[in-house]
Design a protein around this motif. Structure first.
Motif, PDB file in Angstrom:
ATOM      1  N   ASP A 146      -6.309   2.920 -11.069  1.00 17.88           N
ATOM      2  CA  ASP A 146      -6.309   2.002  -9.934  1.00 17.88           C
ATOM      3  C   ASP A 146      -6.170   2.813  -8.649  1.00 17.88           C
ATOM      4  O   ASP A 146      -5.072   3.212  -8.269  1.00 17.88           O
ATOM      5  CB  ASP A 146      -5.140   1.010 -10.068  1.00 17.88           C
ATOM      6  CG  ASP A 146      -5.223  -0.105  -9.046  1.00 17.88           C
ATOM      7  OD1 ASP A 146      -5.785   0.119  -7.963  1.00 17.88           O
ATOM      8  OD2 ASP A 146      -4.717  -1.203  -9.338  1.00 17.88           O
ATOM      9  N   LEU A 149      -6.508   2.069  -5.509  1.00 16.29           N
ATOM     10  CA  LEU A 149      -5.758   1.451  -4.410  1.00 16.29           C
ATOM     11  C   LEU A 149      -4.253   1.595  -4.645  1.00 16.29           C
ATOM     12  O   LEU A 149      -3.511   2.020  -3.764  1.00 16.29           O
ATOM     13  CB  LEU A 149      -6.160  -0.017  -4.311  1.00 16.29           C
ATOM     14  CG  LEU A 149      -5.669  -0.801  -3.111  1.00 16.29           C
ATOM     15  CD1 LEU A 149      -6.764  -1.753  -2.657  1.00 16.29           C
ATOM     16  CD2 LEU A 149      -4.420  -1.596  -3.461  1.00 16.29           C
ATOM     17  N   ALA A 150      -3.823   1.270  -5.857  1.00 17.09           N
ATOM     18  CA  ALA A 150      -2.395   1.382  -6.166  1.00 17.09           C
ATOM     19  C   ALA A 150      -1.957   2.843  -6.101  1.00 17.09           C
ATOM     20  O   ALA A 150      -0.845   3.145  -5.661  1.00 17.09           O
ATOM     21  CB  ALA A 150      -2.098   0.792  -7.542  1.00 17.09           C
ATOM     22  N   ALA A 151      -2.838   3.758  -6.515  1.00 16.88           N
ATOM     23  CA  ALA A 151      -2.486   5.174  -6.476  1.00 16.88           C
ATOM     24  C   ALA A 151      -2.180   5.594  -5.038  1.00 16.88           C
ATOM     25  O   ALA A 151      -1.195   6.286  -4.774  1.00 16.88           O
ATOM     26  CB  ALA A 151      -3.615   6.024  -7.057  1.00 16.88           C
ATOM     27  N   GLY A 152      -3.023   5.143  -4.103  1.00 19.17           N
ATOM     28  CA  GLY A 152      -2.777   5.463  -2.696  1.00 19.17           C
ATOM     29  C   GLY A 152      -1.447   4.880  -2.238  1.00 19.17           C
ATOM     30  O   GLY A 152      -0.663   5.550  -1.558  1.00 19.17           O
ATOM     31  N   ALA A 153      -1.188   3.635  -2.649  1.00 19.75           N
ATOM     32  CA  ALA A 153       0.043   2.985  -2.219  1.00 19.75           C
ATOM     33  C   ALA A 153       1.281   3.623  -2.840  1.00 19.75           C
ATOM     34  O   ALA A 153       2.393   3.405  -2.377  1.00 19.75           O
ATOM     35  CB  ALA A 153      -0.004   1.498  -2.568  1.00 19.75           C
ATOM     36  N   MET A 154       1.097   4.406  -3.910  1.00 18.48           N
ATOM     37  CA  MET A 154       2.242   5.085  -4.519  1.00 18.48           C
ATOM     38  C   MET A 154       2.413   6.497  -3.960  1.00 18.48           C
ATOM     39  O   MET A 154       3.132   7.311  -4.524  1.00 18.48           O
ATOM     40  CB  MET A 154       2.077   5.153  -6.044  1.00 18.48           C
ATOM     41  CG  MET A 154       2.236   3.807  -6.715  1.00 18.48           C
ATOM     42  SD  MET A 154       3.771   3.010  -6.207  1.00 18.48           S
ATOM     43  CE  MET A 154       3.141   1.498  -5.528  1.00 18.48           C
ATOM     44  N   GLY A 155       1.711   6.796  -2.894  1.00 14.35           N
ATOM     45  CA  GLY A 155       1.942   8.067  -2.220  1.00 14.35           C
ATOM     46  C   GLY A 155       0.984   9.174  -2.612  1.00 14.35           C
ATOM     47  O   GLY A 155       1.188  10.329  -2.253  1.00 14.35           O
ATOM     48  N   ILE A 156      -0.074   8.829  -3.355  1.00 11.33           N
ATOM     49  CA  ILE A 156      -1.023   9.868  -3.754  1.00 11.33           C
ATOM     50  C   ILE A 156      -2.117   9.986  -2.700  1.00 11.33           C
ATOM     51  O   ILE A 156      -2.728   8.995  -2.318  1.00 11.33           O
ATOM     52  CB  ILE A 156      -1.642   9.532  -5.128  1.00 11.33           C
ATOM     53  CG1 ILE A 156      -0.562   9.636  -6.199  1.00 11.33           C
ATOM     54  CG2 ILE A 156      -2.797  10.472  -5.449  1.00 11.33           C
ATOM     55  CD1 ILE A 156      -0.979   9.070  -7.525  1.00 11.33           C
ATOM     56  N   ASN A 157      -2.324  11.216  -2.239  1.00 10.85           N
ATOM     57  CA  ASN A 157      -3.408  11.473  -1.313  1.00 10.85           C
ATOM     58  C   ASN A 157      -4.704  11.503  -2.122  1.00 10.85           C
ATOM     59  O   ASN A 157      -5.070  12.524  -2.711  1.00 10.85           O
ATOM     60  CB  ASN A 157      -3.166  12.806  -0.611  1.00 10.85           C
ATOM     61  CG  ASN A 157      -4.210  13.088   0.427  1.00 10.85           C
ATOM     62  OD1 ASN A 157      -5.295  12.516   0.409  1.00 10.85           O
ATOM     63  ND2 ASN A 157      -3.884  13.972   1.343  1.00 10.85           N
TER      64      ASN A 157
END
Lengths: 271, 483
Positions: B332, B334-342
């Motif tokens: 996912d 989008l969720a990866a970005g929201a969890m702090g992953i660049n």
């Protein structure tokens, strides 16, 4: 009391649709604040704009004195805002522990060379992260024997808890919860209410909540803001919101306010 | 007991097929393969803790494996060979049958017993078994007069690439249809610095690092325009890159560059055009000397070593902060970005690191055949690699290796052998009209296509799915999750 989050004139337009309409909004540091409003009021769009998924059309967002406008989602997370999603967005083919460890990404430092060399620092960081992930799963009440299950195989309630654990793993100062009790039964909702309160009290994390369960909202919130059709129509303490005519109208339609008032006098609640 | 025999049929089928198709003493190898597969598959389905019962289990599966293998040996050496004009050699058949049974029993029983050990020791035990087979294989090959070695080496090159592609497609979920481009770039980078072409003639041991670095840099360059793309769109763009690179290489034999009318260089031959680059330096080591084209054994151990080191490092990456970020990205974005992953950095790292292994493979391949041509890096290489990854199981290294071995050996060894035998049978039957059918070339792509379609329909998660979970191609997954 200072505000950890403050928006001024925050607007988000999609073509001709104004999903968020010049909203002035603030969350007091250390509070539990709720954002409510009928379906389609722009609550989730507001969340997404604050967390960098959308760029605001205009307006400012200040978090702990720093502007968030133009930051990428991962930068907002690194700045200290953690979030959950309305429709659960776990990493389905990863285990519960791994999901939580992904949340720690921006707080970890291992780079490619360190990983390839398996340096002592990387090993230590990895072990610490794993231990911390287990502790977080425990804190949100996910059974220990579920820790190594793929998250897509967890029961619904545990998935909601896991999402909170994953958001906590980002080590936030402000936690945005988007309908955390959606689809839960009354007992699960009660447990989750306790959990939210505990997170605030024990970890000193400010909480901003989108929620449709009015009982929960009224019980837990110290401040409530109401959106309708993208615009803020009211903000205040729970009992003020409960009797606010505009709010009742937004939920029940024009003309309903007087009826609801009569009902409220008889001890009912506008839901 | 029933599952035991049913599962034993898997290895037995492989033993039968190898013995039937390859003929000669390959039957002994067939017995080894049958034993190895059954020794892995059966204890997996029916785990035992008791050593004595494990020995019985091993003997049972070996019995099933050897019976079918011997059937294959007999069918080939006694029935088919005389028809296609190979003299019947009963002593040879007997030796092959006995050898097959001995190896099958030995490997099955050892594997079944090893599988009763606790996990940590079990893994060491299996590594020892596989290690002994891998290390002794070149001599087994020579001893049995199989002459498979010249095919085994390119198979390992392709396996190395499949492992690299698995990082991009399997771990990070970025469907890359042009992965062969990095193979070409690595091979050409190594060839340019390690041949008389530019008069550089560096040693292979340096050139291979140059190749890895150049491939990684091109991974970044080709990866960056694809960053906003997902699923099918990404696939189409990478497909384009896969086409552009060989064509560019073909045409970069006459390059002139000027800056504001000031010529920097004129008519420089960068890549040798269609003629390619030839000869390329071969590796040199003390004692062994320069690796010779006639002795495959040093080459075998070189590529095997590169592969094992790659597997080691890839598994470190997999179980790290970066590996988790790749998986999160695939699951996912989008969720990866929201969890702090660049997500930008993590994607670029997947492209670059994936390309690195292809670069290593390219450098080795160029040195091994001592020449490279743009024709060696066409689209079918990318498709073949993708087939290998999908057949085995996206995102799982042992699955990718298994799928790769099956596809590669089928393509390089068994299809051509089978086609030769079938052709000879047709000739022997006197049916003139079927004479010109060549199995290997005519049906090769059909068989690939068929395999892919069957896998997608019957078992989209691959032969060995990772974590026992369903993991399907990013395109399919992307469609399901489009929002």
């Amino acid at each position: 009391m200072t505000n950890i989050l403050e928006t001024r004139g925050l607007t988000k337009r999609f073509g001709g649709l104004t999903a968020v309409d010049s909203v002035d909004f603030s969350v007091a540091t250390g509070s539990i604040t709720s954002l409510i409003g009928p379906n389609g009021a722009g609550k989730t769009t507001f969340f997404n704009t604050v967390t960098g998924l959308y760029t605001p059309t205009s307006g400012t967002i200040a978090f702990a004195g720093r502007s968030l406008v133009g930051l990428k989602p991962h930068e907002v997370t690194a700045a200290g805002i953690g979030r959950t999603f309305q429709n659960i967005r776990l990493f389905g083919n990863m285990t519960a522990v791994e999901n939580v460890m992904v949340g720690m990404h921006s707080r970890m430092h291992a780079n490619v060379l360190g990983i390839l060399a398996h340096s002592a620092r990387v090993q230590h960081e990895e072990a610490t992260a794993r231990a911390k992930a287990h502790a977080l799963l425990d804190a949100v009440g996910l059974p220990a024997q579920r820790a190594d299950d793929l998250s897509k195989n967890l029961p619904y309630g545990d998935q909601r808890r896991l999402e909170i654990a994953r958001a906590l793993a980002t080590d936030p100062e402000l936690l945005l919860l988007d309908e955390p009790t959606a689809g839960m039964n009354p007992q699960e909702t009660a447990e989750l209410t306790q959990l939210i309160r505990r997170i605030r009290d024990e970890r000193a994390i400010t909480i901003l909540l989108i929620e449709h369960d009015m009982k929960l909202v009224m019980e837990i919130s110290e401040s409530i803001t109401v959106l309708d059709r993208g615009a803020k129509i009211a903000a205040g303490l729970p009992h003020e919101i409960r009797s606010n005519e505009q709010v009742i109208e937004a939920y029940l339609g024009r003309g309903a306010a007087s009826m609801a008032h009569a009902h409220a006098r008889n001890g009912g609640e506008p839901t | 007991m029933q599952t035991r025999i049913r599962k034993s049929m898997i290895g037995a089928a492989f033993g039968f097929a190898i013995a039937l198709i390859s003929g000669g003493f390959a039957g002994i190898l067939a017995g080894l393969v049958a034993g190895l597969i059954n020794g892995y598959v059966v204890p997996e389905a029916e785990p035992l803790a008791d050593k004595r019962r494990a020995i019985v289990q091993g003997l049972t599966v070996a019995l099933v494996g050897s019976v079918l293998t011997i059937l294959g040996i007999v069918l080939r050496n006694v029935v088919i060979d005389p028809i296609i004009g190979v003299p019947l050699n009963l002593i040879g058949v007997a030796i092959a049958a006995v050898g097959a049974v001995l190896l099958c029993v030995l490997v099955s029983v050892v594997m079944c017993v090893v599988r009763t050990e606790p996990p940590a020791r079990e893994r060491i035990g299996m590594a020892i078994v596989v290690g002994i087979i891998l290390v002794t294989y070149p001599w087994l090959d020579q001893f049995l007069n199989l002459r498979f070695m010249n095919e085994v080496i390119p198979v390992l090159v392709f396996l190395l690439m499949a492992l690299g592609l698995n990082i991009v497609v399997g771990y990070a979920g970025l469907l890359d249809l042009g992965y062969a481009a990095f193979f070409a770039i690595g091979a050409y980078a190594a060839a340019m610095v390690s041949s008389p072409h530019f008069g550089l003639s560096l040693s292979f041991w340096l050139a291979i690092w140059v190749a890895a670095a150049v491939a990684a840099i091109f991974g970044l360059i080709l990866g960056s325009p694809t960053l906003p793309l997902r699923g099918d769109y990404l696939a189409i763009v990478t497909l384009g890159f896969g086409e552009i690179v060989p064509i560019a290489i073909k045409n970069l034999d006459n390059v002139s560059l000027s800056l504001w009318n000031y010529p920097l260089f004129v008519d420089v031959d960068l890549t040798g055009g269609t003629k390619g680059i030839n000869p390329i330096n071969r590796p040199w080591l003390p004692i062994i000397g320069e690796f010779s084209p006639s002795n495959p054994i040093p080459w075998y151990f070189l590529i095997l070593g590169i592969m094992l080191i790659s597997i080691f490092f890839i598994s470190r990456l997999r179980n790290s902060r970066l590996g988790r970020a790749w998986t999160a990205l695939r699951e996912d974005e989008l969720a990866a970005g929201a969890m702090g992953i660049n997500t930008v950095n993590v994607k670029l790292l997947a492209f670059a690191i994936g390309a690195t292994f292809s670069g290593l493979a390219g450098a080795f391949y160029g040195a091994y055949i001592s020449a490279i041509f743009p024709e060696s890096f066409r689209f079918d290489v990318s498709v073949m690699l993708l087939c290998m990854v999908i057949l085995g199981g996206l995102g799982n290294m042992s699955g990718v290796i298994l799928g790769g071995i099956i596809i590669q050996f089928a393509d390089r060894l068994f299809l051509p052998q089978m086609s030769t035998v079938v052709q000879k049978l047709i000739v022997a039957s006197g049916n003139e009209s079927l004479r010109d059918i060549n199995f290997a070339s005519d049906f090769r792509l059909l068989l690939f296509g068929l395999t892919l379609v069957l896998m997608m329909v019957l078992r989209p998660q691959g032969l060995v799915p990772s974590n026992g979970s369903a993991r399907v191609l990013p395109v399919a997954a992307g469609e399901a999750r489009h929002d």
